[in-house]
Scaffold this active site. Structure first.
Site, PDB file in Angstrom:
ATOM      1  N   LYS A 160      11.739  14.958  39.866  1.00 25.68           N
ATOM      2  CA  LYS A 160      10.105  15.051  39.920  1.00 25.68           C
ATOM      3  C   LYS A 160       9.536  13.603  40.634  1.00 25.68           C
ATOM      4  O   LYS A 160      10.311  12.454  40.694  1.00 25.68           O
ATOM      5  CB  LYS A 160       9.317  14.949  38.679  1.00 25.68           C
ATOM      6  N   GLU A 203      11.282  24.969  40.860  1.00 27.50           N
ATOM      7  CA  GLU A 203      11.244  26.426  41.213  1.00 27.50           C
ATOM      8  C   GLU A 203      10.473  26.439  42.571  1.00 27.50           C
ATOM      9  O   GLU A 203      10.742  27.649  43.458  1.00 27.50           O
ATOM     10  CB  GLU A 203      10.074  27.155  40.229  1.00 27.50           C
ATOM     11  N   HIS A 217      15.063  31.197  36.803  1.00 34.17           N
ATOM     12  CA  HIS A 217      13.685  30.584  36.572  1.00 34.17           C
ATOM     13  C   HIS A 217      12.676  31.835  36.515  1.00 34.17           C
ATOM     14  O   HIS A 217      12.954  32.888  37.184  1.00 34.17           O
ATOM     15  CB  HIS A 217      13.273  29.670  37.600  1.00 34.17           C
ATOM     16  N   ARG A 218      11.692  31.694  35.463  1.00 31.20           N
ATOM     17  CA  ARG A 218      10.714  32.856  35.559  1.00 31.20           C
ATOM     18  C   ARG A 218       9.630  32.689  36.127  1.00 31.20           C
ATOM     19  O   ARG A 218       8.400  33.315  35.566  1.00 31.20           O
ATOM     20  CB  ARG A 218      10.697  33.155  33.822  1.00 31.20           C
ATOM     21  N   HIS A 272      14.813  30.765  31.248  1.00 33.18           N
ATOM     22  CA  HIS A 272      14.035  30.181  30.659  1.00 33.18           C
ATOM     23  C   HIS A 272      13.392  31.198  29.762  1.00 33.18           C
ATOM     24  O   HIS A 272      12.909  32.052  29.932  1.00 33.18           O
ATOM     25  CB  HIS A 272      12.857  29.473  31.643  1.00 33.18           C
ATOM     26  N   SER A 327      12.242  24.221  28.370  1.00 35.75           N
ATOM     27  CA  SER A 327      11.726  23.526  29.298  1.00 35.75           C
ATOM     28  C   SER A 327      10.090  23.481  29.507  1.00 35.75           C
ATOM     29  O   SER A 327       9.634  24.410  28.719  1.00 35.75           O
ATOM     30  CB  SER A 327      12.198  24.089  30.630  1.00 35.75           C
ATOM     31  N   GLY A 328       9.605  22.312  30.033  1.00 37.33           N
ATOM     32  CA  GLY A 328       8.293  22.365  30.043  1.00 37.33           C
ATOM     33  C   GLY A 328       7.565  21.409  29.210  1.00 37.33           C
ATOM     34  O   GLY A 328       7.243  21.808  27.972  1.00 37.33           O
ATOM     35  N   GLY A 329       7.381  20.093  29.816  1.00 39.42           N
ATOM     36  CA  GLY A 329       6.520  19.418  28.899  1.00 39.42           C
ATOM     37  C   GLY A 329       7.463  18.522  27.983  1.00 39.42           C
ATOM     38  O   GLY A 329       6.945  17.900  27.047  1.00 39.42           O
ATOM     39  N   GLN A 337      15.763  21.379  29.314  1.00 40.04           N
ATOM     40  CA  GLN A 337      15.530  20.809  30.695  1.00 40.04           C
ATOM     41  C   GLN A 337      14.317  19.858  30.374  1.00 40.04           C
ATOM     42  O   GLN A 337      13.417  20.165  30.011  1.00 40.04           O
ATOM     43  CB  GLN A 337      15.059  21.890  31.485  1.00 40.04           C
ATOM     44  N   GLY A 367      12.217  17.224  32.621  1.00 41.47           N
ATOM     45  CA  GLY A 367      11.762  16.769  34.257  1.00 41.47           C
ATOM     46  C   GLY A 367      10.922  15.532  33.899  1.00 41.47           C
ATOM     47  O   GLY A 367      11.301  14.510  34.090  1.00 41.47           O
ATOM     48  N   GLY A 368       9.509  15.770  33.854  1.00 46.36           N
ATOM     49  CA  GLY A 368       8.517  14.619  33.685  1.00 46.36           C
ATOM     50  C   GLY A 368       9.095  13.729  32.612  1.00 46.36           C
ATOM     51  O   GLY A 368       8.884  12.369  32.496  1.00 46.36           O
TER      52      GLY A 368
HETATM   53  C1  CAP Z   1       9.454  21.657  33.908  1.00 50.82           C
HETATM   54  C2  CAP Z   1       9.269  22.703  34.936  1.00 50.82           C
HETATM   55  C3  CAP Z   1       9.691  24.066  34.654  1.00 50.82           C
HETATM   56  C4  CAP Z   1       8.837  24.975  33.433  1.00 50.82           C
HETATM   57  C5  CAP Z   1       8.765  26.175  33.704  1.00 50.82           C
HETATM   58  C6  CAP Z   1       7.884  22.851  35.652  1.00 50.82           C
HETATM   59  O1  CAP Z   1       8.984  20.428  34.406  1.00 50.82           O
HETATM   60  O2  CAP Z   1      10.077  22.283  35.946  1.00 50.82           O
HETATM   61  O3  CAP Z   1       9.424  24.733  35.795  1.00 50.82           O
HETATM   62  O4  CAP Z   1       9.731  24.454  32.395  1.00 50.82           O
HETATM   63  O5  CAP Z   1       8.250  27.044  32.473  1.00 50.82           O
HETATM   64  O6  CAP Z   1       7.757  22.791  37.030  1.00 50.82           O
HETATM   65  O7  CAP Z   1       6.985  22.383  35.023  1.00 50.82           O
HETATM   66  P1  CAP Z   1       8.580  19.459  33.062  1.00 50.82           P
HETATM   67  P2  CAP Z   1       9.157  27.655  31.572  1.00 50.82           P
HETATM   68  O8  CAP Z   1      10.022  19.070  32.329  1.00 50.82           O
HETATM   69  O9  CAP Z   1       8.319  18.296  33.915  1.00 50.82           O
HETATM   70  O10 CAP Z   1       7.604  20.003  32.298  1.00 50.82           O
HETATM   71  O11 CAP Z   1      10.275  26.818  31.144  1.00 50.82           O
HETATM   72  O12 CAP Z   1       8.177  28.051  30.454  1.00 50.82           O
HETATM   73  O13 CAP Z   1       9.290  28.917  32.421  1.00 50.82           O
HETATM   74 MG    MG Z   2       9.667  23.496  37.347  1.00 51.56          MG
END
Ligand code: CAP
Ligand code: MG
Length: 430
Positions: free
Chosen positions: A153, A182, A271-272, A304, A353-355, A375, A377-378
């Site tokens: 990121k 994505e 990825h969804r 995901h 993934s996500g947060g 996963q 990211g942040g």
């Molecule tokens: C997470 C992420 C993923 C999301 C997708 C984003 O980043 O890369 O695309 O998890 O949602 O772009 O938000 P962080 P899901 O780790 O920084 O949050 O997994 O629910 O499909």
């Molecule tokens: Mg993402």
């Protein structure tokens, strides 16, 4: 009902589907003045052979192709579809039938496709995952612990060299898979081929230094022939993974790339992005459970599934139901879930993934188990001491969880984890 309507011909509460019917479970909200039976008949009619009026062209033998609404429980209705309605091996045609016009009918105020069951005779035209959970773990040499991934990121903004350097930091800190975001495909500041060359150089360096296998979830999403070209390039450079935004790329494209992936031994990360446009409402649209089952049928290797702890809306029940649907060999039917025998179709790696960040990892493993991909990211790239320290903190949190050591205790002797906890604690981002 006016004389020209025949929707109730598609309702038969005595009907008993055979093993060879596709079964769809819908949640139906009729429009005012329409009974649930009439609404269900409209759905079964419009998604099989009927239309709004009786027809002079309908012959008795054609009636064998009529879908039948046969099970009613509150707003929930099961509809059985004869296999003859469907083109072998075509997801676009399946969805144009059971998830097409029906959502727009005036006779309904809302409609949700909640679940779908495929008979063996429909499944046999699909490959399912090439690698599946076992195969992906074998590629990475990761036996018991969760597989880790990280998205560098900011999600877009780095040039190929900066991106490759970030990938190296994550890999050298212990992350197994670096994942393109994505919306990072091939843009002016980061062309796919330039990123490929730079990242793969760093992948080799990280593998040599860590002695661990490393992979890159290369986002090849784009026009189908371009995706095929990018997949071949990824394979030529010795990477084992491709990533596809399956809903924005489309089911037909995914089926094509599944065949290409077979040729090159590539595992597919699904990825969804776009799903929440139609999965989120409990009254209208298509459930993520259905999306995940379709993706398993075509043959993605990871998908995901959401996480109840993260920044995206998801309940524990829904996430675990989806996880079960993509990993179990057989799904036991329940009141509002359809049984499914997946036969030879391999299990898919559920991606949480996500947060997420180190403080949430033990609870995440408690809720979703160890056989997942996590996963972060942040939660890696926001670490006070940068991505490598963030990656180390993720692995430390997993180690603590795998050994049942409380994070606070483990953080006393693991500085990267302590720093992550000092910044984020156990916060659940939104
Ligand atoms: C997470 C992420 C993923 C999301 C997708 C984003 O980043 O890369 O695309 O998890 O949602 O772009 O938000 P962080 P899901 O780790 O920084 O949050 O997994 O629910 O499909
Ligand atoms: Mg993402």
């Amino acid at each position: 009902m006016p004389g020209f309507e025949w929707y109730l011909d598609f309702v038969d509460k005595e009907f008993e589907p055979t093993e060879n019917h596709i079964i769809a479970l819908f949640r139906i909200t009729p429009a005012p003045g329409i009974s649930l039976e009439e609404a269900a008949g409209r759905v079964a009619s419009e998604s099989s052979i009927g239309t709004w009026t009786t027809l002079t062209t309908l012959t008795p033998d054609m009636r064998s192709l009529m879908a039948k609404a046969y099970w009613f429980n509150g707003p929930y209705v099961k509809i059985a579809y004869p296999l003859g309605l469907f083109e072998e091996g075509s997801l676009p045609q399946l969805l144009s039938s059971v998830a097409g016009n029906v959502f727009g009918m005036r006779a309904l105020r809302a409609l949700r496709l909640v679940d779908i069951r495929f008979p063996a005779k429909y499944i046999e035209y699909f490959k399912g995952p090439q690698h599946g959970v076992e195969g992906v773990r074998r590629i990475l040499g990761v036996k018991d612990r969760p597989i880790t991934a990280s998205v560098p990121k900011p999600k877009v903004g780095m040039d190929p060299q900066q991106y490759a350097e970030a990938a190296y930091q994550a890999w050298s800190g212990g992350i197994d898979l670096v994942k393109d975001d994505e919306n990072l495909t091939s843009i002016s500041i980061n062309r796919f081929e330039d990123r490929l060359k730079a990242v793969m150089r760093m992948r080799d360096k990280a593998e040599a230094e860590t002695g661990e296998r490393k992979g890159w979830l290369a986002n090849i999403t784009g026009e189908t022939s371009e995706m095929i070209r990018r997949a071949k390039l990824v394979a030529d450079y010795g990477n084992h993974f491709i990533m596809i935004d399956i809903l924005t790329a489309g089911w037909a494209a995914l089926q094509t790339l599944r065949d290409v992936a077979e040729e090159y031994g590539l595992a597919i990360h699904a990825h969804r992005a776009f799903h929440a446009a139609f999965t989120r409402s409990k009254r209208h649209g298509v459930s993520m459970l259905v999306v995940a089952k379709l993706a398993r049928l075509v043959g993605v290797d990871h998908i995901h599934v959401g996480t109840p702890l993260g920044k995206m809306a998801a309940t524990r029940r829904e996430v675990l139901r989806i996880k079960n649907a993509i990993t179990a060999g057989r799904i036991r039917g329940g009141k509002l879930i359809l049984g499914q025998d997946w036969r030879y179709i391999k299990p898919v790696v559920p991606v949480a993934s996500g947060g997420l960040h180190p403080g949430l990892i033990p609870r995440l493993i408690e809720v979703m188990g160890r056989n997942i991909m996590i996963q972060v990211g942040g939660g890696v790239w926001g670490h006070p001491r940068g991505g490598r320290a963030g990656a180390i903190a993720v692995r430390q949190a997993i180690d603590a969880a795998m050994n049942n050591v409380p994070l606070e205790e483990y953080a006393e002797t693991h500085v990267e984890l302590r720093e992550a906890l000092e910044k984020w604690g156990y916060v659940r981002p939104k």
